[in-house]
Structure formats: structure tokens, C-alpha cells
Design a protein around this motif. Structure first.
Motif, PDB file in Angstrom:
ATOM      1  N   VAL A  91       7.228  -1.268   1.834  1.00 58.41           N
ATOM      2  CA  VAL A  91       7.556  -0.495   0.846  1.00 58.41           C
ATOM      3  C   VAL A  91       7.509   0.077  -0.092  1.00 58.41           C
ATOM      4  O   VAL A  91       6.631   0.903  -1.253  1.00 58.41           O
ATOM      5  N   THR A 137       7.859   8.940   0.566  1.00 61.62           N
ATOM      6  CA  THR A 137       8.946   7.673   0.953  1.00 61.62           C
ATOM      7  C   THR A 137      10.254   8.905   0.768  1.00 61.62           C
ATOM      8  O   THR A 137      11.431   8.651   0.146  1.00 61.62           O
ATOM      9  N   ASP A 162      11.274   5.884  -5.120  1.00 61.19           N
ATOM     10  CA  ASP A 162      10.974   6.118  -3.397  1.00 61.19           C
ATOM     11  C   ASP A 162      11.782   4.632  -2.220  1.00 61.19           C
ATOM     12  O   ASP A 162      11.913   5.323  -1.708  1.00 61.19           O
ATOM     13  N   LEU A 166      14.028   6.314   0.693  1.00 61.97           N
ATOM     14  CA  LEU A 166      14.104   5.570   2.032  1.00 61.97           C
ATOM     15  C   LEU A 166      15.226   5.640   2.691  1.00 61.97           C
ATOM     16  O   LEU A 166      15.898   5.338   4.072  1.00 61.97           O
TER      17      LEU A 166
END
Length: 424
Positions: A38, A54, A202, A206
Motif C-alpha cells: 500500500v 489506488t 490511497d 483501496l
């Protein structure tokens, strides 16, 4: 013999072995790896100006496209942990796509899953009959299953679907699962994603992709990952099955019915591949069976299994990686796929630092040369050729397997022929 040699024994002292290094738990490795991925994607998204890396839509495509790969990989674990190589997963998955379309058209999406599982299990039973009972080479039998799966489904599609859909290569549309989203949480994560804050947006994008428009197939896949781990590593049946993949002669000498466990493992492998085919059918838009629909995902599932070192958690990570590469290609622009090269530079750069820390100068040098080459490719090109994009998951598969090859440890008797009574 010198006095130094006999002094410990003479004085009654015992030599203690060096302390063993504590092994990091698998869940901790998985968590650390997820956080690292990530962070790399967030950094790449910020530095390249590609928020699609993302975004929630990319994550949703990752889940949809990664589920068939994950389920095939789980099927590979069941088979190969018993010592049976199963490259016929592709053919069993093809059988599952046709079975899912047939069952879904007549009885709805739940029967699509059941029908796909049954058709895949039949392919697994045929593979087990050929390899376990008749001793056919595992690779030869697997190739035959792949060819048979493609041929049988083509014949059945022409026989059954053509009168309904007027197309011998496609089935009529079937009913999809109803999806659901986490109330409140999905909207809140969507607001954070739109703010475009570094790392926070981000992570929100996700996570939103995981809690928005969730299909029951995702829940089924997660339960199957957990069940695979619990059955194979926490039950007597699983211990006996894995012993057949390590040393079937020793297992037989302890009273284990090796043939039975191999049969059960390969049939379960086919059933999981069939569920993967059902996930592929139900995840497409519209939900139909199409000739050539699997597109070699069965082989990518095997690659995910190998990347995961024949364990469920690692296979989940591998399926996520390959599904992400495919999902990004569908949900983003070619420039976003091109930005993955920058992610590769960051990863290889971290690898250089790690190799320097371990004082492996040669490995660090080759990794640094690789990082420079990838960065040069990124710097001197604006986007990847259109012809290259459909093969992004396959290329990533080759690269990842090449990098992970040194740490792999397959079952000791994987693919080895075995006949009952060999230990007598």
C-alpha cells in the motif's frame, strides 16, 4: 586426541546447540507485506500523478479478476500438498464456467456455483483416476484434461446453448448475485478518497473497493481460504494428506490410505477450480459463458500458488498481485499501467538496500542495475504499447516467479509416481 577435545566430556559439561531464530508468524508477514504494498502504491500514485493506482474502481476490478485466480490457486494447494501435480486446473476451470452457466440459467446464481463445482470436481476425479489408479504421468494427464475441458464445453455449448442464444460460443445471460455495500462506511471512505490526501486517500480508495458492491463470491472465497488452512494444517485428515505429498511410503507404513487421500485432494482441487469458473462467469458483465473465457487464468492460479509457497495466505497475496495488474489495465489509462514501472523501481531499490544490509554485494549490484534499467524504461517512455497491455498479468507472473524462486519449498514427493505397497 587433544585435551581440548575431551575436556567438555570429562568435566561433565554438555554442548548446548545454538538458539534457534524465532520465526515470524505468517499473519505478521502477510500484514507487513500488505502495508508495504500500500505504501509503495501510494508513493507511486503521488509521485506520478496517477490516482487510479489506488482508486476504489481499481480495487473492485482487482477483487473480481483475482477471485478466479485465488480459487484456482487453492485448488492447486490441495492437489500438490498430496503430491499430485495438477496443471489441468485450466481445463477444470473451463468445465466450471460451462457448468455455472447451465446451472445459473435454469436455477439461479447459487446453483451456478454448485453446478460449476460439480463439473470441476468431475474433471478432478478423471485426473485422479488417470494418475492415481492407472499411473499416468501427471503432466500428460493435466494437458489431456485441459484439451478435454475445452473440447467438451464447446460440444455441450453447441448442443445446449445454441438453440437458446443462437450462438454456439456463448450462453444466454444468467442472473447475477445481489451485491451489498457497508452502509455509511462506503460513503465516508468515498469522501476521503476524493480529498486526495497523501496515503490517507490511497488507503481509503483501496478499502472502499473492498466494502462497496461486495458479491457473495468474495465471502465464499475468504471462507475457502480459511477452510483450506484449517483443514490442511489443523486436522488429522490434513496432516495425513500432506504426509502423502512429503513421503507417501512412510505415510503408508503408518496406516494412511494414500490412494484415498490423493483422490480426495485432486477431487477437491477440481471442485475449487470449478468454483473459480463460476466466479468468472458471475463476475463478468453480462454474466454469460463464453468460449475462451478463462484466458489461461488456471495457469496464473498455479503461479499464484507457487508464489505463495504452497500456502493459502501466500496464494491470496499472489492472486491479489496478479488480479491487481489485470484490474488496473481495465479501470485505468495506459499511463497508469506505465506508472507501475515506477513502483518496480521503488521495490527493487528497497531490495538493493536490503541486500547491502545483508552484505550480499553481488546481489545488490545486479538489483541496482535492474533498477536503473527499469527507471530508464520509465523515463524515456510515456506509455506502454497497447499490444503489451493485455499481457501485463502474464509478464508480472514471470517476473515474480523468477524473483521468488530461491525461497520456494514444494512438497518433497510432488509429482513423483507412487504405487501401493512400494515400502514392502
Amino acid at each position: 586426541m587433544s585435551m581440548i577435545d575431551v575436556q567438555p566430556a570429562a568435566s561433565g559439561m554438555t554442548m548446548t546447540p545454538p538458539p534457534r531464530k524465532r520465526r515470524i508468524p505468517g499473519w505478521a508477514v502477510f500484514t507487513i507485506g500488505t502495508v508495504a504494498v500500500v505504501l509503495v502504491l501510494a508513493m507511486t500514485s503521488y509521485l506520478t500523478g496517477q490516482p487510479a493506482l489506488t482508486s476504489s474502481s481499481t480495487m473492485q476490478n482487482t477483487v473480481t479478476l483475482g477471485l478466479p485466480i485465488l480459487l484456482c490457486g487453492l485448488g492447486g494447494i490441495w492437489s500438490e500438498r498430496s503430491g499430485m501435480i495438477n496443471i489441468g486446473l485450466e481445463g477444470m476451470m473451463i468445465l466450471g464456467t460451462w457448468g455455472a452457466a447451465f446451472g445459473g440459467y435454469h436455477w439461479g446464481p447459487w446453483m451456478a456455483v454448485v453446478s460449476g463445482m460439480i463439473c470441476g470436481a468431475l474433471g478432478g476425479a478423471l485426473h485422479a483416476l488417470a494418475t492415481v489408479t492407472f499411473g499416468v504421468n501427471h503432466i500428460v494427464s493435466g494437458v489431456a484434461i485441459n484439451l478435454l475441458g475445452a473440447g467438451v464445453t464447446k460440444y455441450l455449448s453447441t448442443l445446449i446453448f445454441q438453440p437458446i442464444s443462437d450462438n454456439p460460443r456463448d450462453s444466454p445471460p444468467i442472473e447475477q448475485f445481489d451485491t451489498f455495500s457497508a452502509p455509511g462506511l462506503s460513503d465516508w471512505l468515498g469522501d476521503l478518497e476524493k480529498d486526495q490526501r497523501v496515503i490517507i486517500s490511497d488507503v481509503a480508495g483501496l478499502l472502499r473497493g473492498l466494502v462497496t458492491r461486495v458479491s457473495p463470491m468474495l465471502i465464499i472465497a475468504i471462507l475457502l481460504v480459511v477452510a483450506t488452512y484449517l483443514v490442511l494444517w489443523r486436522t488429522r485428515f490434513g496432516l495425513r494428506l500432506r504426509s502423502c505429498g512429503e513421503n507417501p511410503v512412510a505415510a503408508e507404513s503408518l496406516g494412511v490410505n494414500v490412494y484415498f487421500h490423493k483422490y480426495m485432494a485432486v477431487i477437491a482441487s477440481g471442485a475449487l477450480a470449478g468454483i473459480a469458473g463460476a466466479a468468472l462467469v458471475l463476475g463478468s458483465s453480462p454474466s454469460i459463458y463464453q468460449e475462451g473465457q478463462t484466458a489461461n487464468r488456471g495457469f496464473i492460479g498455479l503461479a499464484a500458488m507457487i508464489f505463495g509457497n504452497w500456502r493459502p495466505g501466500g496464494t491470496l497475496a499472489g492472486a491479489g498481485l496478479f488480479g491487481y495488474a489485470d484490474g488496473l489495465r481495465l479501470s485505468a489509462t495506459p499511463e497508469a499501467v506505465h506508472a507501475l514501472l515506477y513502483s518496480a523501481v521503488i521495490v527493487v531499490g528497497l531490495l538493493v538496500i536490503w541486500q547491502l544490509y545483508r552484505r550480499k554485494w553481488t546481489s545488490a549490484m545486479f538489483a541496482a542495475i535492474g533498477a536503473i534499467a527499469v527507471y530508464a524504461l520509465y523515463y524515456f517512455t510515456d506509455e506502454l504499447p497497447q499490444e503489451f497491455l493485455p499481457y501485463t498479468p502474464h509478464i508480472i507472473t514471470l517476473v515474480v516467479l523468477a524473483l521468488a524462486a530461491q525461497r520456494l519449498r514444494p512438497p518433497a514427493a510432488d509429482g513423483m509416481p507412487y504405487r501401493r505397497g512400494e515400502g514392502d
